[in-house]
Motif scaffolding. Structure first.
Motif, PDB file in Angstrom:
ATOM      1  N   ARG A 176       0.823  -1.218   0.000  1.00 12.76           N
ATOM      2  CA  ARG A 176       0.000   0.000   0.000  1.00 12.76           C
ATOM      3  C   ARG A 176       0.858   1.269   0.000  1.00 12.76           C
ATOM      4  NH1 ARG A 176      -5.316   1.198   1.397  1.00 12.76           N
ATOM      5  NH2 ARG A 176      -5.606   3.290   2.215  1.00 12.76           N
ATOM      6  N   ARG A 177       1.896   1.272   0.797  1.00 19.14           N
ATOM      7  CA  ARG A 177       2.757   2.454   0.902  1.00 19.14           C
ATOM      8  C   ARG A 177       3.444   2.753  -0.434  1.00 19.14           C
ATOM      9  NH1 ARG A 177       7.252   3.004   5.647  1.00 19.14           N
ATOM     10  NH2 ARG A 177       7.632   5.229   5.417  1.00 19.14           N
ATOM     11  N   GLN A 178       3.947   1.715  -1.094  1.00 17.88           N
ATOM     12  CA  GLN A 178       4.583   1.894  -2.395  1.00 17.88           C
ATOM     13  C   GLN A 178       3.572   2.386  -3.424  1.00 17.88           C
ATOM     14  OE1 GLN A 178       6.030  -2.085  -2.907  1.00 17.88           O
ATOM     15  NE2 GLN A 178       8.136  -1.518  -2.385  1.00 17.88           N
TER      16      GLN A 178
END
Length: 104
Positions: free
Chosen positions: A63-65
């Motif tokens: 999700r962060r990427q």
């Protein structure tokens, strides 16, 4: 080798071992004795299985990427859109000014 690369290598090794075990089992339903797939449905089933295997090998972003990639894409698109708009505006005005100067 960092942790992520090591984990990916370990996953690939596990997949290879699993595939070698799968090869020892009975052939794909719809396949001939030599392993060749016959008929449209057999080929379709084989294709879908191969797609599933390939998708399991994909290194999906977390999700962060995904948020970082999306942010970079949106900002880059906005900057390039603004640049093209300004260049288009400048060129159109200069061409129109040139035409007005020539026609009087």
């Amino acid at each position: 080798m960092n942790r992520e690369m090591r984990r990916m290598a370990e996953r690939e090794e596990r997949r290879n071992k699993q595939q070698q075990g799968d090869r020892r089992r009975s052939p794909i339903p719809g396949a001939g004795g030599d392993g060749s797939v016959t008929g449209r449905w057999g080929r379709l089933v084989q294709f879908l299985r191969e797609v599933r295997v390939e998708l399991s090998r994909v290194n999906w972003p977390n999700r962060r990427q995904m948020i970082a990639f999306t942010t970079v894409t949106v900002i880059t698109t906005g900057v390039l859109t603004g640049y093209v708009f300004l260049v288009d505006l400048a060129l159109s005005r200069s061409v129109l000014a040139g035409i007005r100067a020539l026609t009087g």
